[in-house]
Write an enzyme that holds these catalytic residues in place. Sequence first.
Site, PDB file in Angstrom:
ATOM      1  CB  THR A   1      -0.957  -0.017   1.213  1.00  0.00           C
ATOM      2  OG1 THR A   1      -1.793   1.145   1.191  1.00  0.00           O
ATOM      3  CG2 THR A   1      -0.179  -0.053   2.523  1.00  0.00           C
ATOM      4  CB  CYS A   2       1.861   3.621  -1.753  1.00  0.00           C
ATOM      5  SG  CYS A   2       0.801   3.527  -3.217  1.00  0.00           S
TER       6      CYS A   2
END
Length: 310
Positions: free
Chosen positions: A264-265
Amino acid sequence: MSTMTGVETVVTSLWLKEKIDASTDGLVILDVTIVKPMPRVGQEEYNKQHLPGAIYFDQRRSVPATRLIPFSLPDPVKLQEYLRTLGINNDSHIVLYDRDFTLPDLLTNANARIWWLLKAHGITRVSILTGGLRKWLADGYPTTEEIPHPKPGSVTVQFNPSLWLTYPEMVDLVAKGDTQIVDTREPRYFKGEAEEPSEPSTLALEAFDLLDDVHIKQGHMPGAKNLPFFNIINWDTYCIKTKEELEQMFKAHGVDPSKPIVSTCYIGYTACSIALATHLLGHDHTRVYYGSWTEWGQRAKDDMVTKEDN
């Protein structure tokens, strides 16, 4: 390095120069540059300077934009139509590059995102030019302003939803706590020390006039490990790290690349760097939560957000 359907995932400027000089059949070079401010993407820079034969890939095409997910997944039918206008066929060998490959001040990784996007739509004959335009120029190779006009292609896409996670799937996964979660944001955002929305989220939301009334929590998902995306690059050469260096990188951050990972980011871009890195190590079980923190920080309940170290 690792391959997908018979092509190397990472190629060098020397390799590509030789393929261009040989007028290799089926070679399609895509400039996938994103620049600030995001509404311009990289079309203007491409028009002034690009690799011989390269075509510009506009990442905003066919992408539905919302406050929760400003850069969502494209409609498969529309993506297929667009890829065909770029001259792509099922047997094409696509090579991706951008201007600076991936720089911390840009906070993105367009190469990895488009590599992963194409893979998720069944297009696997895709390589990344390590070092991007920066390394190409450093090696003394030519660029051009000439814009090619390819004959329409006939590529077909087939979406594979198993490579991506939606918000409900991510909530369930975090609640169970039995899968490695790798967050590729800068530490200041991961730790909740910087204001939200982050710069990448702000740029993406502004690109579609969606920034008004957006409130994003600070911190990260419980159980997540922080491995900033720019660690996959050797900054002495601007090239992707070797297999041995990538293995050391994961170990240093407490992540086992041989086991399933969800990355995720900020907006679903730099998370793809982890998918790329694990693929290069021979592991194809990384999934990407494409809503990432822009969605999670707006939707998650308080007990699904923390600032504590894991």
